[in-house]
Each structure stands twice: as C-alpha cells, then as structure tokens.
Design a protein around this motif. Structure first.
Motif, short mmCIF file in Angstrom:
data_model
loop_
_atom_site.label_atom_id
_atom_site.label_comp_id
_atom_site.label_asym_id
_atom_site.label_seq_id
_atom_site.Cartn_x
_atom_site.Cartn_y
_atom_site.Cartn_z
N LYS A 11 0.82 -1.22 0.00
CA LYS A 11 0.00 0.00 0.00
C LYS A 11 0.84 1.26 0.00
CE LYS A 11 -4.07 -2.14 1.46
NZ LYS A 11 -5.08 -2.52 2.42
N CYS A 12 2.15 1.09 -0.08
CA CYS A 12 3.05 2.24 0.08
C CYS A 12 3.06 3.10 -1.19
CB CYS A 12 4.44 1.74 0.39
SG CYS A 12 5.61 3.07 0.63
N ILE A 13 2.98 4.41 -1.00
CA ILE A 13 3.06 5.33 -2.15
C ILE A 13 4.41 6.04 -2.19
CG2 ILE A 13 0.55 5.63 -2.31
CD1 ILE A 13 0.97 8.34 -0.83
N VAL A 14 5.32 5.61 -1.33
CA VAL A 14 6.70 6.15 -1.29
C VAL A 14 6.70 7.68 -1.18
CG1 VAL A 14 9.03 5.74 -2.14
CG2 VAL A 14 7.20 4.24 -2.85
N CYS A 15 5.90 8.17 -0.26
CA CYS A 15 5.86 9.63 -0.04
C CYS A 15 6.99 10.05 0.90
CB CYS A 15 4.53 10.02 0.57
SG CYS A 15 4.27 9.33 2.20
N SER A 16 7.61 9.07 1.55
CA SER A 16 8.73 9.26 2.49
C SER A 16 8.36 10.02 3.76
CB SER A 16 9.94 9.88 1.79
OG SER A 16 9.91 11.26 1.84
N ARG A 17 7.09 10.16 4.03
CA ARG A 17 6.73 10.80 5.30
C ARG A 17 7.26 10.00 6.49
NH1 ARG A 17 0.60 13.09 4.29
NH2 ARG A 17 0.33 12.60 6.48
N CYS A 18 7.21 8.68 6.38
CA CYS A 18 7.69 7.84 7.48
C CYS A 18 9.19 8.03 7.70
CB CYS A 18 7.38 6.38 7.19
SG CYS A 18 8.01 5.81 5.61
N VAL A 19 9.91 8.08 6.58
CA VAL A 19 11.37 8.22 6.67
C VAL A 19 11.72 9.55 7.34
CG1 VAL A 19 13.50 8.39 5.33
CG2 VAL A 19 11.68 6.83 4.60
N ALA A 28 2.61 9.36 10.71
CA ALA A 28 2.85 10.19 9.53
C ALA A 28 2.31 9.55 8.26
CB ALA A 28 4.35 10.45 9.38
N CYS A 29 2.17 8.25 8.25
CA CYS A 29 1.80 7.55 7.01
C CYS A 29 0.38 7.92 6.57
CB CYS A 29 1.89 6.04 7.24
SG CYS A 29 1.54 5.12 5.72
N PRO A 30 0.25 8.39 5.34
CA PRO A 30 -1.08 8.82 4.89
C PRO A 30 -1.97 7.66 4.45
CG PRO A 30 0.55 9.21 3.17
CD PRO A 30 1.30 8.66 4.35
N THR A 31 -1.39 6.48 4.35
CA THR A 31 -2.14 5.32 3.86
C THR A 31 -2.21 4.25 4.94
OG1 THR A 31 -0.19 4.17 3.06
CG2 THR A 31 -1.19 5.77 1.56
N ALA A 32 -2.62 3.06 4.55
CA ALA A 32 -2.69 1.96 5.52
C ALA A 32 -1.38 1.17 5.56
CB ALA A 32 -3.83 1.02 5.14
N THR A 33 -0.32 1.73 4.96
CA THR A 33 0.93 0.96 4.90
C THR A 33 1.49 0.71 6.28
OG1 THR A 33 1.31 2.19 2.88
CG2 THR A 33 3.12 0.83 3.70
N LEU A 34 1.54 1.78 7.08
CA LEU A 34 1.98 1.62 8.46
C LEU A 34 0.74 1.85 9.31
CD1 LEU A 34 5.34 3.54 8.26
CD2 LEU A 34 5.09 1.21 9.15
#
Ligand code: SF4
Ligand code: SF4
Ligand code: SF4
Ligand code: FES
Lengths: 80, 957
Positions: free
Chosen positions: B172-180, B225-231
């Motif tokens: 589900k990751c969109i690689v927005c790098s908010r988590c990083v 921070a994750c905008p999706t359900a990835t984390l």
C-alpha cells in the motif's frame, strides 16, 4: 543483620555533619546540623538523638553531638 | 519561552507544513481571500489557515516540506508553471489560485498514477475512513484509471508484522517518504530509508531488516505520519476506526506527553500523540503510544480484599467492608500504640488531587505527619538542592527551551531511554549544531546522535559527581569565565564570597581530582570552557545525580555552575531535573513530604499551617513526620505498625529489599491500593483496587512544572477512582471529606497553595496546560523561572564539599554496580511487563566490561551471582563496551531480578534518597538462582495462590 533504628540515626547525623564540614568551625557546623535536624527529623527521631547524647554520644561526630545538645536544650518537652 | 497560544490553531487539523515563528508578517491573497501570516509560512499552510484545503500527500505539518508528490500544485499570478504550495513560501502581495481546470487535470493525472499501483480494497482496508490517499482521490475527482492494473506493480509486496504494535504492508506504500522523514526529523533515530530509485524505490527499515531487528524504537512517529494503511496500528487493524477521542496525559514518564485516546465506545483503540500538547507537540515514545494494554489485563484487581494475616488467602469483600476493616484496624492500632504509630505513602503515579488527598488524610485523619512519597527515592535531593540555591524546588525551563541552547550538559541522565520525547527534541537541537557534554559512567546513546561534531564524554567513576562538578566550577572561577554582572546583581554576595574562596582552592582543580573521578584534567577543562563560553548553556540531569550519598550536594553544585555563568532566567539555559515518573513534580508539590504542606510550606510555619488548620478544621502537628526509610526502621523497632500505600511498590523499588520485606512483615496492618497484586501487596492485609489513568479525572504535573489534565475515558474497572477510595477511608475514620469531582479538590489546592492560586479546571480546559507558579502575578503560569528575581530574592551559592561515599570498592567487592532504565520498560515494570513491550526487554541483565568479564572467565549469557554487603542475586551477563572497567550496570524492571536485594541502605545525607547508583559488588559465575530469588519465587507462588483462592466472604470456605 540490619542497623538498628538508633544506629541508622547516628549514621545519618554524622553524615550531615561531614557534608557541612566546610561551614566553618565546629560551632558553625553544629549550627548547620541542628537546623537541618530541626527542620527534617520527626519528634521521635529527635528524642532518640537526645537519648544518645545523654548516654555520652560517643559515636556522634563532635559537631553532631553539639547540635544534639543545643536542640535538646531548646526543645519543649514531649506531649502526652 | 513565548507561548504561542493561538486560538486559530485547531490541533486536530493538518496544516500541511510546520508553523513559522517569524515575527514579520506578510499578507497575501488566496482564491480571493486575504490572509496575513508570519514570514516563512508556506502557501499551503497560509491557505489552510484561511480554511482553503489544497490537496496534498507528501506534506504533513510536523515535517519539513519535501515537495515530491506535486499534488499540491497551485497557480500564482506572475509566475510560470504550477509550483508546489508546500515548498513555496508565502510572500507579500502574492495572488494564489488553488483550483482551476489546469490544476484539476494535473492532480487527476498524479492520482491516477498513484492508484494504478495501489490495491483497490478500500472497503476492507483498515484505513478505510482515515486514508489520505482515499480522501485525495475523492478531492481531485478521480473517476478512471487508464493505465489499468495489470502493469508492473507492488501489489504482492510482503507484510512485515515483526513489530508487536504495528504492521508494515508494503503493497500500500506510495513512497511519499513521510515515514522516513518522521523517523529522522521527529524521532531522530534514522531507522528508515528509501531504497532504490524510481519505480523500484521502497521503504526499508535498517539494513533491509524487519522493523523489530532494525534500529527502530517503536515510537510510532512513522505510523502517525503515514497517509495510507501501509503503516498501521494493529489495534486499528483488529478493531476498526475509532469513533471519538479524548485528550489526556501519558501516565508513564515525567515528560507528560498529551495524547488523544481514540475510542470505540468504552474501548481504547489507540493512543495518538496530541499536537496541541505543549510538552510533546505530537510526538511520543513506545510506552505512551502503545503500552496501554495493561489497563485491561486479566491481572487487574477487580474486587476489594482483606485478610487477617499475610499467611492467609484473600477474602473478597464489598468496598464498604474493606474500608470499614481498614479504618477499624487503623483506629485500634492508634489507640494501642499512639497517634504516630501509623502513616502512609502517596504516589508519584497518581494524580495531584489523589496525592493531595492522601497527605490530607494522614495529616488530618491520622493526625500526624507520617506521609512520604516515592519521590523520596528519586528526586528528593532536587527539592532540597534547588530550594536551597534558587529558592524553588523545581526545574527552571520548558522543554522547548532546549531549542535555544548552544551547549547542553547532560549529567547522570539518559534521555533517549528514560525521557524519550525530550530526548528526541534534544537530538534535534544537537543536529542543528548545539554542542553536547555528557558526564556519565556509561556511554549513553545520545553520544551517538548523527551529525554530531563535538560530543564530549566525561566517563567519571560512580560516586564522584561532586568532585567533578567542583572541578568544573574551579575551572570557571580560576580561568575568569564567571558572569560577574549576573553574580553581582542576582546572587547573595556573602554566600558567593564564601563559595568562591572554597572553590578556588587548588584541591578542586581538575588535575587534583583526576585520580578521584578518573577523567583526564584536560577533558574537564575543555568541558568547563565549552559550558561557560556558550551564549546559552543548559544543564539536564537525572537520577544519576540525585541517587547518591551526596545527591543534594550535587544538585547544589549544578545550581552553582548555572549561577556562576549566568545561565538562569531566560530561554535556552537553566537547571533541568528530568523526573522519572509522570507525577514526581506534582507529588512533591502536593505536600507529600513529612515536613512540608502543599506548596513546600513547612509544617512549623505557623501562618501557613494556620491556613490549612482553618480550612481543614483540625490541628496539624508542627513537627515533621517519618520519611520512608525511617518508617521501615520504626516498623522493625515495633513502634510503627500500619501503613496506607497508594499506587507504589516499595517492596520492589526501594533499596535493600530484605530490610524492606522485614519492615513490611512487621506491620499489623498494611493497606495497599493498586491496580495489580504488586510486590508490596504480597505483604498486605487490605487490598483496594486502584484505577488507571484511563479510568479517572485529575491532573499530572510534568518535569517542566506543567499541569496537564488527565481525563477519564472508561469507567474504573472496580467501580471507584482512587481519590474516591481515599475519601471513603477518611470518612470511615471519622474525618469527613466531601468532594464530588477532582476539580473541587483542585479548587481547595488553589485556595491553600500560593503557587497554584490561579489554577482551575476551567482554566486548564481553556489553555490546555499551565506551568506553575500560576497566580495573580502570573495568571497563565510561568514558562521560564527566575527571569527577574528568585523566590528568595537573591540566589544562594552553596558550599559543596566532596565527601566520598562509604560504599567503596574493596578486595571483597571490587566492582561498582550502578543502575538505570531502559526505553521499553517503566520503573518497577508492573504496567509495561503486562504489555507487548516485553519483546524488547523481558529480563534484567548485568552489563560488564570485556576486561572484567575476561578476568572472571565470563561469557555473554552466563548466569552471574552478584553479591554486595546487602545481599545476593543472579542475573544473566552481557559483555558491553559501554561500561568502563570496574563498573557494572543493570536495570530493575523485573521483580525476580532482585536488583534491590543488592543495593544498600546508604542514602543522601540531606534527604535519605537511596544511593542506588553506587554499590560495591563481586560478580562470579553461578549455576542456580540466589537464596533470595528462591524464597522470592516461593512467596510469589504462595501469594498468587492466595489471590486465586480469593473467594467472596462466607463462600467456599
Ligand atoms: S516507529 Fe519510530 S523509530 Fe521506528 S521506524 Fe517508525 S519513526 Fe522510526
Ligand atoms: S510507508 Fe506510508 S509514509 Fe512511508 S512512504 Fe509508504 S505511504 Fe509514505
Ligand atoms: S513515557 Fe514519557 S516520553 Fe513516552 S509517551 Fe509517555 S510521557 Fe511521553
Ligand atoms: S504535498 Fe506538496 S509536493 Fe506533496
């Protein structure tokens, strides 16, 4: 196995004296010790200190013994 | 620090980029709406402030803008192209358009690309209803995905479920790098990276490890921070989205983070750090964020219980019967052994209101001053030392103040483990370039903060703090680094002259004490210069300062350093005790100590006492009562016979366990009020169920003197909040107490305590939090103390003679043991041991240096017998270069470890705070648990059985 209550009190007051050793001469140190004990010790702890002083207070640091004597002379008698 | 109390800010909204603190304002127009914002504000944030929401994916307001998704494009009059609004600063006179056909098309195209590589399982996705990708698809009006879903994609990427609290679903990751960015900017751990480029790029933890094995400390910043359900929090995956939330305060450490408790009915789904919290600004650590499962653990005590002797099974009874039994026993004991034969202990974990009531119960209903608190064993020297020198028993700053510090001196504290959210803030400041000095026997993680140029470590020997602080002061005085203006204006001149003569003596020179501290003189000189020459230098200290035979002296030595260099009374400086438990500050403020009424008013002060006597309608003893260690002595001697202990576990947390156990066994009546059958409760006759912070109303005061609200989110498991139990006990003892809500208790506190005069629940609701003193002169509290004057007028330099502890290494006990804490466990561990935090630390371990290990033929993982003059225990070995040779280290989070079986009853000369940080020990390989551990286990088994066998009165037996 453990320290008695009185042994602990003697250790405590001697430690107070040692930590205030730079307050000046023995008189000054005794003042520091007396005001500390007055402020923080319970009635019973104080009376045990006085007992110890009455028994000669040989285990007491000289400034601590002096402090004990001073406190005793200014303390009101125990209630009850 | 200036408080930016801005009613315009809604902390539940995301403004896209962080606030700018500039004082210059610019005015611009967005979609025809004029808005005035501080210079440096992004166009995105300016728009949000004008209630115009620009679509966004990679931006969120606790991270610096990154500009990668381009969804936030806008049109600006007179500029070419469609710039990203998150990275474009607002300028005077700018005219911005956020919606037009061109923008709509661009945004739809972007979304189409994202969605083509995203599973379309929205209806069954745990983020359904709380997904920014979904929201944005709606916002841009995405209707079709022309690329189809058959191209190359990441839909089969595996899930990482290694962390017990959250799942990483890479598909589900969109690689927005908010988590990083959250991990590096907010938390400062740098556990995450984006691996690869372009289509192949993906989020990776550590060196492509799973989350649990990486550097990750499970703070949750990336999840938030994750905008999706990835984390995603596992609790949300299991329970679904919460439907309402309540702002409350973490009940673990002294940082006092604010959280939104997100609920589904009366079930807690997750704790989300609250952006409006002034102590944490939306950050948290693994404890507050995730470790709340203990609140509903099966081990919770749900019914009051009594027994006549500790060798009997418990008997379940009604509240009424338990309280009646307790009151009767207390009265009988007092009538037989006198008024002073009973006492009680307040808790640094309970609320201010509860603590206040317990000391009131003791002073008014018991009729003596035998009240003490567990702060006795942690920060009592702070109270004594700071009151003597600065005139107030509290830290001088806000946490935010560290962002203005140029040099930070950390003494005997390990903020990244024990005060993690403050640790993250400090790391942020260090990354910005502040210099760091650490005085600690151990190499702490802070020293490894990335990008750090000049960290200095003074690895002093345990027990030599005062020699070290005197050496630092000696350098400042002898090298002419004093702030003479500050000293002349703000400090007592006689005391200063006396101190100066003392400290200038050559015996305090770094060269002279080198042999004592074990730290090279040149290093000490360099540290003193760095501290004294920095425009703003701040000191942070912890239990490595206070828990010594000279704890109080050391606190005064620290205050002397700050005074001598004028580092008091403004942002970026100060003397900052880092408090262990959530409400250590509050429990001290609330009059828990035997010599002080609330607000640090001495019991012999007739005026202050008179006010309490008038309000309470009783006479209060004018002599101090017993401190905890003296209560133990008196219990063993036979004239102290009953105790009421609320929310504390003295049997595990206090030193010299065997002595404590003997004292507890000597009591005729021990009343324990706690959420679990803790170690102390195993010696109790009355067990009253406690309530967790989720089950009650009240306030906590954190290490910055900040009073934060605790709000009830679920009903108490056994029916009563802790303060209600104290009220009933008091009434049963014949001293009437009558409150219908903790706010009324706070009103009484405000009436009797000058520094709390202006505090009320209404005001707390209005401002979020208040830092005392809060009174007529400071109606909304005081963030920085001692700005113009000290509560005692002028500050007092105290002479700080170094007196070595009597606890010294010798031939029999050649090593020095020091103790500390670990991130994932909290204090005695009663709460965190009942959560998944166990995966990080399920036993206490003895760390020792390779040299000491080799000498004894010890390998990693061996069982070691650790013997001191107080006792023996057995722990597993970990060989570690963090230690210096001759020094060993352990934590005390697990009762069976018996760390306190070995600590002695040596204590601080002024306050009797135990010397946990120095115990002379010998270490050797063994093959079985110690005698104490065996008897501990026996007793544990027996008492657990008594609990299991507990039956309602009259039933079954
Ligand atoms: S939980 Fe915290 S430490 Fe772990 S990866 Fe996320 S942000 Fe980094
Ligand atoms: S895990 Fe979440 S925050 Fe991190 S890059 Fe992927 S979508 Fe963005
Ligand atoms: S334990 Fe401390 S740092 Fe962690 S969330 Fe709670 S208050 Fe914040
Ligand atoms: S939100 Fe501005 S570029 Fe992503």
């Amino acid at each position: 196995m453990f320290q008695t209550e009185q042994e602990h009190l003697i250790q405590m007051i001697n430690q107070i004296a040692l930590n205030n050793i730079s307050a000046g001469d023995e008189n000054d140190v005794a003042d520091m010790v007396a005001s500390h004990v007055k402020k923080f010790w319970s009635r019973r702890m104080k009376s045990q200190l006085f007992e110890c002083v009455e028994q000669g207070g040989e285990e007491l640091h000289p400034a601590a013994r002096l402090a004990g004597e001073r406190l005793q002379s200014e303390t009101k008698p125990l209630p009850q | 620090m200036l408080q930016h109390f801005d009613p315009r800010i809604d902390h539940n909204r995301d403004y896209g980029t962080p606030a700018s603190l500039s004082e210059n304002l610019v005015t611009l127009e967005i979609d025809g709406v004029e808005i005035c914002v501080p210079e440096g504000t992004s166009v995105m944030r300016a728009a949000a402030l004008a209630d115009i929401n620009i679509p966004k994916l990679c931006a969120t307001d606790n991270l610096e803008a990154f500009g990668s998704c381009r969804l936030c494009a806008v049109q600006i009059d007179g500029r070419r192209g469609l710039p990203a609004s998150c990275t474009t600063p607002a300028e005077q006179g700018m005219k911005v358009w956020t919606q037009n056909d061109k923008l709509a098309k661009l945004r739809r195209n972007i979304m189409e690309l994202y969605i083509s590589d995203h599973p379309l399982d929205c209806l069954t996705c745990p983020a359904n209803g709380d997904c920014e990708l979904q929201d944005m698809a709606g916002a841009v009006g995405l209707r079709e995905v022309r690329y189809g879903f058959d191209g190359e994609n990441h839909l089969d990427a595996p899930k990482d479920t290694s962390n017990p609290y959250f799942t990483f679903d890479a598909s589900k990751c969109i690689v927005c790098s908010r988590c990083v960015r959250a991990c590096s900017e907010v938390q400062g751990t740098f556990a995450l990276t984006i691996d690869g480029r372009g289509f192949d790029s993906k989020v990776a933890a550590g060196q492509d490890e799973d989350f649990l094995d990486s550097e990750c400390v499970s703070c949750g910043a990336c999840v938030q921070a994750c905008p999706t359900a990835t984390l995603m929090e596992n609790s949300v995956i299991e329970m679904g989205q919460p439907e309402h939330s309540v702002v409350t305060t973490c009940a673990y450490c002294g940082v006092g983070c604010s959280f939104k408790a997100e609920m589904k009915g009366d079930k807690l789904v997750r704790m989300v750090p609250y952006k409006g919290g002034e102590a944490n600004h939306g950050h948290s650590c693994v404890k507050g964020r995730f470790a709340f499962g203990y609140a509903t653990h099966k081990d919770r005590i749900r019914t009051p219980m009594i027994r006549d002797s500790i060798d009997q099974p418990w008997k379940e009874v009604s509240w009424e019967e338990a309280i009646g039994f307790a009151a009767r026993r207390l009265k009988e004991i007092q009538s037989e052994y006198g008024r002073e034969s009973i006492g009680g202990i307040t808790s640094s974990r309970c609320t201010n209101e509860e603590t206040y009531l317990v000391q009131k119960l003791i002073r008014a209903a018991f009729g003596n001053n035998n009240t003490d608190t567990c702060a006795r064993v942690c920060h009592s020297p702070t109270g004594y030392g700071l009151k003597t020198t600065l005139g107030e028993s509290a830290g001088t700053q806000t946490f935010d103040s560290v962002m203005k510090a140029d040099c930070v001196l950390v003494i005997g504290a390990n903020p990244t483990d024990a005060h993690p959210v403050f640790g993250s803030l400090l790391r942020r400041r260090l990354r910005e370039g502040a210099s760091l000095i650490v005085a600690d026997p151990r190499h702490i993680d802070l020293l490894d903060t990335p990008h750090l140029g000049d960290a200095m470590h003074l690895p002093l020997r345990p027990g030599t703090n005062v020699a070290m602080v005197n050496a630092l002061a000696h350098v400042i005085v002898s090298e002419g680094l004093e702030d003479t203006d500050f000293i002349a204006q703000r400090c007592e001149s006689d005391a200063y002259a006396k101190w100066r003569a003392f400290i200038a003596d050559e015996r305090h020179a770094p060269e002279a004490v080198e042999a004592i501290t074990g730290v090279a003189a040149e290093q000490v000189r360099a540290a003193a210069r760095a501290y004294a020459k920095a425009p703003n230098a701040a000191i942070y200290y912890g239990l490595g300062v206070t828990e010594h035979s000279q704890g109080s002296t050391m606190v005064m030595g620290i205050a002397n350093l700050a005074l001598a260099t004028g580092n008091i009374g403004r942002d970026g400086v100060g003397v900052n005790p880092l408090r262990g438990q959530n409400n250590v500050q509050g429990s001290c403020d609330m009059g828990s100590f035997p010599h002080e009424l609330p607000g640090y008013q001495h019991v012999s002060d007739a005026v202050a006492r008179g006010r309490f006597e008038a309000a309470w309608g009783v006479q209060i003893d004018d002599e101090p009562g017993l401190r905890i260690p003296n209560m133990f002595d008196a219990a063993i001697a036979g004239h102290f016979r009953a105790m009421y202990v609320q929310g504390e576990d003295i049997a595990q947390s206090d030193p010299n366990t065997q002595h404590v156990e003997e004292a507890l066994r000597s009591l005729d009546c021990l009343i324990v009020q706690d959420i679990f059958l803790n170690e102390t409760a195993k010696f109790a006759h009355v067990l009253l169920p406690g309530s967790t912070f989720l089950e009650k109303n009240g306030t906590f005061t954190n290490a910055e003197r900040r009073i934060n609200r605790v709000r009830k989110v679920m009903p108490p498991i056994a029916g009563k909040e802790d303060w209600e139990v104290t009220v009933e006990l008091s009434n049963a003892l014949g001293y009437p107490m009558n409150y219908s809500h903790p706010s009324e208790i706070m009103d009484e506190i405000a009436m009797l305590t000058p520094s709390f005069a202006g505090v009320s629940y209404d005001k707390l609701d209005q401002y979020g939090s208040l830092q005392w003193p809060c009174n007529a002169e400071n109606p909304v509290g005081m963030p920085i103390m001692h700005v113009e004057s000290f509560p005692i007028g002028k500050a007092h330099f105290a002479v700080t003679e170094f007196v070595p502890t009597t606890e010294r290494a010798n031939r029999r006990f050649p090593l020095l043991l020091t103790t500390g804490r670990i991130l994932s466990q909290y204090n005695v561990g009663a709460q965190t041991r009942r959560t998944e935090n166990q995966v990080w630390h399920n036993e206490d371990i003895l760390e020792l240096h390779p040299h000491d290990a080799e000498e004894r033929g010890i390998n990693d993982g061996d069982w070691l017998g650790i013997t001191s003059r107080a006792g023996q225990t057995v722990l597993r070995a970990r060989i570690s270069e963090r230690m210096q040779p001759g020094v060993v280290y352990t934590t005390f989070h697990h009762p069976g470890s018996g760390a306190n079986v070995i600590t002695t009853d040596n204590s601080d000369w002024a306050t009797n705070c135990p010397e946990y940080k120095v115990t002379a020990v010998q270490v050797e390989k063994v093959s079985q648990p110690s005698e104490w551990q065996k008897s501990f286990e026996d007793n544990n088994q027996r008492q657990q059985k008594f609990l299991r066998e507990a039956a309602p009165a009259g039933e079954g037996r």
